[in-house]
Design a protein around this motif. Structure first.
Motif, PDB file in Angstrom:
ATOM      1  N   MET A  14       0.826  -1.208   0.000  1.00 39.80           N
ATOM      2  CA  MET A  14       0.000   0.000   0.000  1.00 39.80           C
ATOM      3  C   MET A  14       0.857   1.254   0.000  1.00 39.80           C
ATOM      4  O   MET A  14       0.508   2.265  -0.596  1.00 39.80           O
TER       5      MET A  14
ATOM      6  N   TRP B 198     -11.930  -3.384   0.064  1.00 40.28           N
ATOM      7  CA  TRP B 198     -11.200  -2.535   1.018  1.00 40.28           C
ATOM      8  C   TRP B 198     -12.189  -1.937   1.998  1.00 40.28           C
ATOM      9  O   TRP B 198     -13.281  -1.516   1.608  1.00 40.28           O
ATOM     10  N   ASN B 199     -11.822  -1.898   3.257  1.00 40.31           N
ATOM     11  CA  ASN B 199     -12.707  -1.242   4.214  1.00 40.31           C
ATOM     12  C   ASN B 199     -12.235   0.184   4.472  1.00 40.31           C
ATOM     13  O   ASN B 199     -11.190   0.610   3.974  1.00 40.31           O
ATOM     14  N   ASN B 200     -13.009   0.903   5.263  1.00 41.94           N
ATOM     15  CA  ASN B 200     -12.732   2.335   5.474  1.00 41.94           C
ATOM     16  C   ASN B 200     -11.335   2.576   6.032  1.00 41.94           C
ATOM     17  O   ASN B 200     -10.668   3.539   5.678  1.00 41.94           O
TER      18      ASN B 200
ATOM     19  N   GLN C 257      -8.648   0.952   5.506  1.00 44.99           N
ATOM     20  CA  GLN C 257      -7.621   0.867   4.462  1.00 44.99           C
ATOM     21  C   GLN C 257      -7.619   2.110   3.575  1.00 44.99           C
ATOM     22  O   GLN C 257      -6.562   2.580   3.164  1.00 44.99           O
TER      23      GLN C 257
ATOM     24  N   LYS D  80      -5.948   4.797   5.503  1.00 40.56           N
ATOM     25  CA  LYS D  80      -4.500   4.553   5.515  1.00 40.56           C
ATOM     26  C   LYS D  80      -3.854   5.023   4.216  1.00 40.56           C
ATOM     27  O   LYS D  80      -2.825   5.695   4.242  1.00 40.56           O
TER      28      LYS D  80
ATOM     29  N   GLU E 157     -20.256  -1.635   8.094  1.00 39.81           N
ATOM     30  CA  GLU E 157     -19.426  -1.374   6.921  1.00 39.81           C
ATOM     31  C   GLU E 157     -18.246  -2.344   6.839  1.00 39.81           C
ATOM     32  O   GLU E 157     -17.906  -2.866   5.790  1.00 39.81           O
ATOM     33  N   TRP E 158     -17.644  -2.625   7.994  1.00 45.11           N
ATOM     34  CA  TRP E 158     -16.451  -3.462   8.031  1.00 45.11           C
ATOM     35  C   TRP E 158     -16.777  -4.899   7.613  1.00 45.11           C
ATOM     36  O   TRP E 158     -16.059  -5.527   6.851  1.00 45.11           O
TER      37      TRP E 158
ATOM     38  N   ALA F 129     -17.458  -5.053   3.891  1.00 40.38           N
ATOM     39  CA  ALA F 129     -16.197  -5.052   3.150  1.00 40.38           C
ATOM     40  C   ALA F 129     -15.583  -6.452   3.161  1.00 40.38           C
ATOM     41  O   ALA F 129     -15.050  -6.931   2.160  1.00 40.38           O
TER      42      ALA F 129
ATOM     43  N   ARG G 286     -14.806  -8.803   0.017  1.00 38.98           N
ATOM     44  CA  ARG G 286     -13.435  -9.236  -0.202  1.00 38.98           C
ATOM     45  C   ARG G 286     -13.349 -10.754  -0.387  1.00 38.98           C
ATOM     46  O   ARG G 286     -12.645 -11.252  -1.239  1.00 38.98           O
TER      47      ARG G 286
ATOM     48  N   GLU H 288      -4.684  -6.708  -0.541  1.00 36.95           N
ATOM     49  CA  GLU H 288      -3.917  -5.770   0.277  1.00 36.95           C
ATOM     50  C   GLU H 288      -4.290  -5.796   1.763  1.00 36.95           C
ATOM     51  O   GLU H 288      -3.426  -5.802   2.617  1.00 36.95           O
ATOM     52  N   PRO H 289      -5.581  -5.837   2.087  1.00 42.87           N
ATOM     53  CA  PRO H 289      -5.918  -5.871   3.518  1.00 42.87           C
ATOM     54  C   PRO H 289      -5.409  -7.107   4.243  1.00 42.87           C
ATOM     55  O   PRO H 289      -5.198  -7.079   5.443  1.00 42.87           O
TER      56      PRO H 289
END
Lengths: 383, 239
Positions: free
Chosen positions: A1, A299-301, A303, A306, B76-77, B80, B84, B111-112
C-alpha cells in the motif's frame, strides 16, 4: 500500500510539487531563522565561557556600559572572603573613531562599533585567566606604563586596517596599538583595551566612579556563592553576577525567543498544511471512482484512510527532507555571504523534519476521512 | 446451493428533488454455478440490483441474504469483508489503478490481508496466465488494450477465489470481437472453475449463452423462459 500511495503522488506532478513547495519553504524558514537564534545563543555561550569570575555592576544597570559604581567599593569588595583580585573597569562606547561618528544616520552597525575597556592593568595582568582578552596574536600586553597605548581586537583591526604600531584616534585622543588579540567570540574582538586613566580621560568618568569591577576568586567554582554573599552585604547599591548565574538568567529568554521564532517560521508550514489538505482533497475527488472500486473489491474504510494518510505522510517526509537540504544551504548562505552567525544543530533538523511530518499527517486527516465516507455505489457511478 | 437470495427488495433514493424507485420488490435466487444474464434499458435498476446483491449497498426495504446472513444487519467493516472474500466485481470502465502494473492491480483486493501477500502473488500470476496475459503482467494499464484491461479486471475479481462474480456491462467499452472473447473467457471460467457469474448488460445477444435469463424494466425483474417469453417475476409489494 505504501507503494500505491507513493505513486499516487506523482499522478498530478504539478499539484504535488506546488503542495511540496509550501512545506519546503516552511521547513527552510524554520531552519534558516532558528539557526540564527541558535548561532546567537552559541556566541553568547562562548562569550560567557571567556570569564570565570564575578562581575559587580550598579544595581539594575543591564550591562557594563550603562553601569556606574562608586570607587570606594574596590576596598570593600577586597575584604570579602574568597575574593582574590578586584579589577576596576571603565566600559565606554566612544562617539568618534578617527574623527568619524560611530553612530549616525549612515552608520548603525552596532556590531562593528569599537568599545573601550579601561582597566587597572597591573591588577588585570595578574589575573590567572585571560580575562576579556584571549591570546595576543601580535605585539605585546600593555602595562601600567603604557599610557596612550591600546590592545585591539582582531576584528576591529581587520575592519579598520590597523597593525601593531599604527595609531587610532578615539574621541579625539590619539592612541597607538601595542598588540592585537583574539577572543573566543566576535563580541569581544571589537574592543580596545587601555589603562584606566586613559579611559577616564576620553570618557566622562571622573575619579569617583568606575563602570564595574571584575573579580577573580580564590576558587572559581564558588562564583555563585560569592555573588550571593556580595548581594547580601551590598545588594542595595550593587549587583554581583557570576558567569553561571548569567547563563541561567539569559537562557530562558533565549529559549523563549527560539520557540517564538520557530513558530513564526512554522506559520508558513501551517499555511502549507492547508495547501496539502486541499491538494489531497482534490485528488480524492478526482479519484472518486477509483476509491469506489477499491471499496467494491473489499477494502474497508480503515484501508482507504491509511492509503490517503500515507500520501499526506509522504508529502510531509519529502517536503521535510528537501526543506532540510535547502535550509542547511540557507543557513550556510546567511553565514558566509551575509555574515550572520548561524548554528544548525541535529536537534533543529530533527525538530523541523518532525514538524513537516506532523503538518503532513494533520492535513491528511480530513481528506482521508472524507474519502472513506464516499458511498461506493455513488462513487462507482460517477464519471 | 443458494449463494445469494433477495426477498422483496426495494430501493428508493432521492435524486435532487425527485424520488427514484430503482427497485420495486425484487426477489431472486442465485445458485452456485449459475451464469445469469440480466438485460434491461438504462435506468431500469439493473446496476442498483447488482450493487445490492453484491453487498455494496443496502436495500431500502426487503432483505438480502448472503450465505444465509442478512446484510442489513452488517456494518461497513463486515460488508467489506464479505465483498473481499465472497464477491468479485467487474466494471464497464475496468477501474484499474493507473500507477500499478497488471499484476499489482490483480493483487489490490488482497492488500488488507497482511502477511499473505506472497502466496497471492503466485495465484495472481496464475490468474493472469489463465486470462492470457502472462507476458504482459508487468505492464501498466495505459500500455494495455481495452480487452486486456478487462482481462486484468477479471483476474482481479478472481484473486480472492470468490464464489460469485458480478459484471456490470463488461463488454460495454469493447469492440464486439474483443467483447466476445471476454464473454467466452467468463463462460470458460464458469464451466471449468465452477465460478458463478451475474452479468448485467443491455446487450440482448448475451441472453443466448445464459443459464438463467432475466429482464429488468422499471425496477421490476422478470424471468425470460426458453421461448423468450417474459414472465413477470417481480412480486409487487403488498401493503
Amino acid at each position: 500500500m505504501l507503494k500505491l500511495s507513493f505513486f499516487n503522488l506523482f499522478r498530478r506532478k504539478t499539484r504535488t510539487i506546488l503542495a511540496l513547495l509550501g512545506i519546503i519553504i516552511g521547513v527552510t524558514a524554520i531552519i534558516g531563522l532558528v539557526s540564527v537564534v541558535d548561532g546567537l545563543n552559541k556566541e553568547f555561550e562562548n562569550a560567557l565561557g571567556q570569564f570565570q569570575g564575578v562581575i559587580i555592576m550598579e544595581k539594575n544597570s543591564f550591562d557594563q556600559t550603562l553601569s556606574k559604581i562608586d570607587v570606594k567599593f574596590e576596598k570593600k569588595l577586597e575584604k570579602i572572603q574568597g575574593v582574590k583580585t578586584v579589577v576596576p573597569e571603565i566600559w565606554h562606547i566612544p562617539t568618534t573613531v578617527n574623527g568619524k561618528a560611530q553612530f549616525g544616520a549612515d552608520n548603525v552597525d552596532l556590531f562593528g562599533a569599537i568599545y573601550v575597556l579601561g582597566v587597572d592593568t597591573k591588577k588585570y595582568n595578574s589575573l590567572r585567566g585571560d580575562g576579556w582578552v584571549g591570546n595576543i596574536i601580535k605585539g605585546k600586553k600593555i602595562t601600567s606604563n603604557d599610557k596612550g597605548w591600546i590592545l585591539l581586537g582582531e576584528t576591529a583591526a581587520d575592519d579598520k586596517d590597523l597593525f601593531v604600531g599604527s595609531s587610532i584616534k578615539i574621541n579625539g585622543k590619539k592612541f597607538r596599538i601595542k598588540g592585537i588579540f583574539q577572543a573566543g567570540t566576535d563580541l569581544w574582538e571589537t574592543m580596545a583595551l587601555m589603562n584606566i586613566d586613559d579611559a577616564k580621560e576620553i570618557s566622562d568618568f571622573g575619579d569617583e566612579f568606575f563602570s564595574d569591577f571584575y573579580i577573580e576568586l580564590d576558587d572559581p567554582t564558588q562564583d555563585k556563592k560569592v555573588s550571593k554573599l556580595i548581594n547580601f552585604q551590598h545588594g542595595t547599591e550593587i549587583e554581583a553576577s557570576s558567569a553561571s548565574g548569567f547563563s541561567e538568567q539569559y537562557s530562558p529568554i533565549m529559549d523563549n525567543l527560539r520557540v517564538m521564532v520557530f513558530f513564526i517560521a512554522a506559520l508558513s508550514a501551517i499555511v502549507a498544511g492547508v495547501g496539502i489538505a486541499n491538494t489531497i482533497f482534490m485528488s480524492v475527488l478526482d479519484r472518486t471512482k477509483e476509491i469506489g472500486s477499491l471499496k467494491a473489491v473489499g477494502w474497508n474504510n480503515t484501508q482507504i484512510i491509511k492509503m490517503i494518510m500515507y500520501e499526506a505522510m509522504f508529502l510531509g517526509i519529502i517536503g521535510g527532507i528537501i526543506g532540510i537540504v535547502i535550509g542547511i544551504g540557507a543557513a550556510g548562505f546567511l553565514e558566509n555571504a551575509i555574515g550572520i552567525g548561524t548554528f544548525v544543530s541535529v536537534e533543529l533538523l530533527l525538530q523541523a523534519f518532525l514538524f513537516a511530518l506532523f503538518v503532513g499527517l494533520i492535513s491528511g486527516i480530513y481528506p482521508a476521512i472524507k474519502a472513506s465516507q464516499l458511498n461506493p455505489v455513488e462513487a462507482i457511478r460517477s464519471g | 446451493m443458494t449463494l445469494i437470495e433477495s426477498k422483496k427488495v426495494t430501493k428508493v433514493y432521492k435524486l435532487g428533488m425527485t424520488t427514484v424507485h430503482a427497485l420495486r420488490g425484487v426477489s431472486s435466487q442465485i445458485e452456485k454455478g449459475d451464469f445469469i444474464v440480466i438485460v434491461g434499458p438504462s435506468g431500469s435498476g439493473k446496476s442498483t440490483l447488482m450493487h445490492i446483491l453484491g453487498a455494496l449497498d443496502k436495500p431500502s426495504e426487503g432483505e438480502v441474504l448472503i450465505d444465509g446472513k442478512k446484510i442489513s444487519k452488517l456494518d461497513e467493516w463486515e460488508l467489506a469483508m464479505i465483498r473481499r472474500k465472497k464477491i468479485g466485481f467487474i466494471f464497464q470502465t475496468f477501474n484499474l489503478i493507473p500507477t500499478l502494473n497488471a499484476l499489482e492491480n490483480v493483487l489490490i483486493p488482497t492488500e488488507p490481508l497482511d502477511g499473505e501477500q506472497e502466496d497471492y502473488r503466485e495465484r495472481g500470476e496464475n490468474l493472469l496466465d489463465l486470462v492470457g496475459l502472462k507476458e504482459r503482467m508487468h505492464h501498466k494499464p495505459s500500455e494495455l488494450s481495452g480487452g486486456e484491461r478487462q482481462r486484468v479486471a477479471i483476474a482481479r475479481a478472481l484473486i480472492n477465489d470468490p464464489e460469485i462474480v458480478f459484471a456490470d456491462e463488461p463488454t460495454g467499452n469493447l469492440d464486439s470481437l474483443t467483447g466476445d472473447k471476454i464473454i467466452n473467457l467468463m463462460l470458460n471460467l464458469n464451466k471449468e472453475e465452477k465460478k458463478t457469474f451475474v452479468i448485467v448488460t443491455h446487450n440482448q445477444d448475451l441472453l443466448k449463452i445464459a443459464s438463467k435469463k432475466f429482464i429488468m424494466k422499471d425496477g421490476e425483474l422478470s424471468k425470460i423462459d426458453r421461448n423468450h417469453r417474459v414472465r413477470k417475476f417481480t412480486e409487487k409489494r403488498t401493503k
